[in-house]
Design a protein around this motif. Sequence first.
Motif, PDB file in Angstrom:
ATOM      1  N   LEU A  45      22.127  15.214  -1.091  1.00 47.26           N
ATOM      2  CA  LEU A  45      22.154  13.751  -1.048  1.00 47.26           C
ATOM      3  C   LEU A  45      21.698  13.253   0.317  1.00 47.26           C
ATOM      4  O   LEU A  45      20.892  12.318   0.408  1.00 47.26           O
ATOM      5  CB  LEU A  45      23.558  13.230  -1.378  1.00 47.26           C
ATOM      6  CG  LEU A  45      23.697  11.719  -1.429  1.00 47.26           C
ATOM      7  CD1 LEU A  45      22.780  11.115  -2.494  1.00 47.26           C
ATOM      8  CD2 LEU A  45      25.148  11.327  -1.695  1.00 47.26           C
ATOM      9  N   SER A  48      17.978  13.762   0.579  1.00 44.41           N
ATOM     10  CA  SER A  48      17.300  12.746  -0.235  1.00 44.41           C
ATOM     11  C   SER A  48      17.325  11.392   0.454  1.00 44.41           C
ATOM     12  O   SER A  48      16.329  10.665   0.487  1.00 44.41           O
ATOM     13  CB  SER A  48      17.962  12.629  -1.613  1.00 44.41           C
ATOM     14  OG  SER A  48      17.884  13.848  -2.303  1.00 44.41           O
ATOM     15  N   ARG A  49      18.472  11.034   1.004  1.00 50.58           N
ATOM     16  CA  ARG A  49      18.635   9.754   1.702  1.00 50.58           C
ATOM     17  C   ARG A  49      17.651   9.631   2.862  1.00 50.58           C
ATOM     18  O   ARG A  49      16.986   8.609   3.025  1.00 50.58           O
ATOM     19  CB  ARG A  49      20.079   9.645   2.206  1.00 50.58           C
ATOM     20  CG  ARG A  49      20.405   8.346   2.884  1.00 50.58           C
ATOM     21  CD  ARG A  49      21.865   8.296   3.322  1.00 50.58           C
ATOM     22  NE  ARG A  49      22.720   8.196   2.148  1.00 50.58           N
ATOM     23  CZ  ARG A  49      23.764   8.980   1.907  1.00 50.58           C
ATOM     24  NH1 ARG A  49      24.119   9.924   2.765  1.00 50.58           N
ATOM     25  NH2 ARG A  49      24.479   8.818   0.816  1.00 50.58           N
ATOM     26  N   ALA A  52      13.920   9.320   1.439  1.00 45.07           N
ATOM     27  CA  ALA A  52      13.676   8.041   0.759  1.00 45.07           C
ATOM     28  C   ALA A  52      13.658   6.888   1.759  1.00 45.07           C
ATOM     29  O   ALA A  52      12.876   5.936   1.612  1.00 45.07           O
ATOM     30  CB  ALA A  52      14.734   7.799  -0.312  1.00 45.07           C
ATOM     31  N   ASP A  58      16.864   2.916  -0.353  1.00 45.97           N
ATOM     32  CA  ASP A  58      18.237   3.362  -0.118  1.00 45.97           C
ATOM     33  C   ASP A  58      18.686   4.331  -1.197  1.00 45.97           C
ATOM     34  O   ASP A  58      18.436   4.110  -2.385  1.00 45.97           O
ATOM     35  CB  ASP A  58      19.196   2.164  -0.114  1.00 45.97           C
ATOM     36  CG  ASP A  58      18.960   1.244   1.065  1.00 45.97           C
ATOM     37  OD1 ASP A  58      18.579   1.739   2.145  1.00 45.97           O
ATOM     38  OD2 ASP A  58      19.153   0.024   0.914  1.00 45.97           O
ATOM     39  N   VAL A  59      19.377   5.384  -0.789  1.00 43.95           N
ATOM     40  CA  VAL A  59      19.958   6.353  -1.713  1.00 43.95           C
ATOM     41  C   VAL A  59      21.434   6.498  -1.367  1.00 43.95           C
ATOM     42  O   VAL A  59      21.779   6.902  -0.260  1.00 43.95           O
ATOM     43  CB  VAL A  59      19.259   7.726  -1.616  1.00 43.95           C
ATOM     44  CG1 VAL A  59      19.994   8.768  -2.422  1.00 43.95           C
ATOM     45  CG2 VAL A  59      17.819   7.625  -2.072  1.00 43.95           C
ATOM     46  N   ASP A  60      22.284   6.139  -2.328  1.00 46.41           N
ATOM     47  CA  ASP A  60      23.724   6.248  -2.132  1.00 46.41           C
ATOM     48  C   ASP A  60      24.362   7.309  -3.017  1.00 46.41           C
ATOM     49  O   ASP A  60      25.472   7.760  -2.750  1.00 46.41           O
ATOM     50  CB  ASP A  60      24.401   4.899  -2.423  1.00 46.41           C
ATOM     51  CG  ASP A  60      23.927   3.816  -1.458  1.00 46.41           C
ATOM     52  OD1 ASP A  60      23.840   4.104  -0.252  1.00 46.41           O
ATOM     53  OD2 ASP A  60      23.642   2.702  -1.918  1.00 46.41           O
ATOM     54  N   PHE A  62      23.427  10.129  -6.774  1.00 47.47           N
ATOM     55  CA  PHE A  62      22.416  10.738  -7.647  1.00 47.47           C
ATOM     56  C   PHE A  62      22.320  10.035  -8.998  1.00 47.47           C
ATOM     57  O   PHE A  62      21.668  10.541  -9.904  1.00 47.47           O
ATOM     58  CB  PHE A  62      22.710  12.223  -7.869  1.00 47.47           C
ATOM     59  CG  PHE A  62      22.456  13.070  -6.664  1.00 47.47           C
ATOM     60  CD1 PHE A  62      21.202  13.126  -6.081  1.00 47.47           C
ATOM     61  CD2 PHE A  62      23.474  13.821  -6.110  1.00 47.47           C
ATOM     62  CE1 PHE A  62      20.964  13.903  -4.973  1.00 47.47           C
ATOM     63  CE2 PHE A  62      23.240  14.619  -5.001  1.00 47.47           C
ATOM     64  CZ  PHE A  62      21.983  14.654  -4.425  1.00 47.47           C
ATOM     65  N   SER A  65      21.150   5.107  -7.741  1.00 49.99           N
ATOM     66  CA  SER A  65      20.091   5.058  -6.729  1.00 49.99           C
ATOM     67  C   SER A  65      18.749   5.585  -7.232  1.00 49.99           C
ATOM     68  O   SER A  65      17.700   5.222  -6.701  1.00 49.99           O
ATOM     69  CB  SER A  65      20.496   5.858  -5.486  1.00 49.99           C
ATOM     70  OG  SER A  65      21.600   5.279  -4.840  1.00 49.99           O
ATOM     71  N   PHE A  66      18.779   6.450  -8.230  1.00 51.94           N
ATOM     72  CA  PHE A  66      17.547   7.055  -8.718  1.00 51.94           C
ATOM     73  C   PHE A  66      17.025   6.436 -10.007  1.00 51.94           C
ATOM     74  O   PHE A  66      15.943   6.784 -10.464  1.00 51.94           O
ATOM     75  CB  PHE A  66      17.748   8.562  -8.922  1.00 51.94           C
ATOM     76  CG  PHE A  66      17.680   9.338  -7.639  1.00 51.94           C
ATOM     77  CD1 PHE A  66      16.492   9.904  -7.232  1.00 51.94           C
ATOM     78  CD2 PHE A  66      18.799   9.472  -6.832  1.00 51.94           C
ATOM     79  CE1 PHE A  66      16.412  10.616  -6.047  1.00 51.94           C
ATOM     80  CE2 PHE A  66      18.734  10.181  -5.641  1.00 51.94           C
ATOM     81  CZ  PHE A  66      17.544  10.757  -5.250  1.00 51.94           C
ATOM     82  N   ALA A  71      13.383   5.939  -5.570  1.00 50.44           N
ATOM     83  CA  ALA A  71      13.888   6.984  -4.673  1.00 50.44           C
ATOM     84  C   ALA A  71      13.155   8.301  -4.906  1.00 50.44           C
ATOM     85  O   ALA A  71      12.735   8.968  -3.958  1.00 50.44           O
ATOM     86  CB  ALA A  71      15.394   7.160  -4.863  1.00 50.44           C
TER      87      ALA A  71
END
Length: 108
Positions: A45, A48-49, A52, A58-60, A62, A65-66, A71
């Motif tokens: 995560l 990925s954050r 992205a 923004d990735v918070d 799985f 956010s996707f 993302a």
Amino acid sequence: KDFYPEDILDGNVHALLALLWPLVYNSYPVVFKPVPEAEARKSLLEWSRERAARHGVDVDDFDISFRDGAAFAAIIATCKPELLDFASLKVCSRLAVLSSSSSHVLLL
């Protein structure tokens, strides 16, 4: 099992992780050591954050956010910029973004 863009839109975390793994593996050609699943998810995560965010996404988690495809596309564009023009994908629908992105991952 085969995974499809719709799987990510539907919140299938297993499909998402299966599609992210080739990007991680190809980005870091090192030997990975086994770690507990919770630790591996936390690390993935964060990875990925960071990727992205380079495209303002923004990735918070799985899941949510996707779901719009941004993302996943941002991560591909960061890891393999020759495969994806992230700016051109912003006008696409969610499914089109995921279809384009996931097909690029299959080429890795």
